[in-house]
Design a protein around this motif. Structure first.
Motif: not given
Length: 131
Positions: A46-57, A101-106, A83-88
Motif C-alpha cells: 500500500s501507499t498512503p497519502d501521508l505517514v505520521l511517524l514517531d522516531l523512537q520505535l 517534511n515536517d517535525y512536531m514535538v510531543k 511526531l516524537t518526544s525527541l526535541q534536540d
C-alpha cells in the motif's frame, strides 16, 4: 475526491488510538502500525497519502523508516510528518535532512497537528494535479 489515507506509526498504544480517533474524526482513512518493521510490511502492498511517524520505535526506528521510504519509488514523494518526544536540534535536523517534511514535538496540540497535516496533504494534491 476520496479520503486521504494516513499511515500512523506509533508504538504507544494510547497515543496511537488518540491519533487514529483525531484523524478519523477529520475524515481521514487511517492505518496503524506498532513499529517500523510492521510499517514496512504494510507499505510493501500500500501507499498512503501521508505517514505520521514517531522516531523512537522498536525493531526499525523512525529514522531508518524515513530512509527506507525515500529509497523506494512508490513512497519516495509521500509526505512524512514526524511526531516524537525527541526535541534536540540534532534530532530535528537529522529527520528533516533525511527526508521528513515536517517535525512536531510531543506533547502536541491537536489543532496544530491537523493544520500541519492539511498543509502537507494540500501540497501533495497540488503536485498530483500538475503531474
Amino acid at each position: 475526491m476520496s479520503k486521504f489515507k494516513i499511515l500512523i506509526v506509533e508504538d504507544d498504544v494510547v497515543l496511537r488510538e488518540l491519533l487514529e480517533f483525531l484523524l478519523q474524526r477529520e475524515g481521514y482513512e487511517t492505518h496503524c502500525c506498532n513499529d517500523g518493521s510492521e510499517a514496512q510490511d504494510w507499505l510493501r502492498g500500500s501507499t498512503p497519502d501521508l505517514v505520521l511517524l514517531d522516531l523512537q520505535l522498536p525493531i526499525i526506528s523512525g529514522a531508518q523508516l524515513i530512509q527506507w521510504l525515500r529509497n523506494r519509488e512508490p513512497s519516495r514523494a509521500v509526505p512524512i510528518l514526524v511526531l516524537t518526544s525527541l526535541q534536540d536540534d540534532d534530532d530535528i535536523a537529522n529527520a528533516l535532512d533525511s527526508g521528513a517534511n515536517d517535525y512536531m514535538v510531543k506533547p502536541f496540540q491537536p489543532k496544530e497537528l491537523q493544520a500541519r497535516l492539511r498543509k502537507l496533504l494540500n501540497i501533495q494534491s497540488q503536485k498530483r494535479s500538475f503531474s
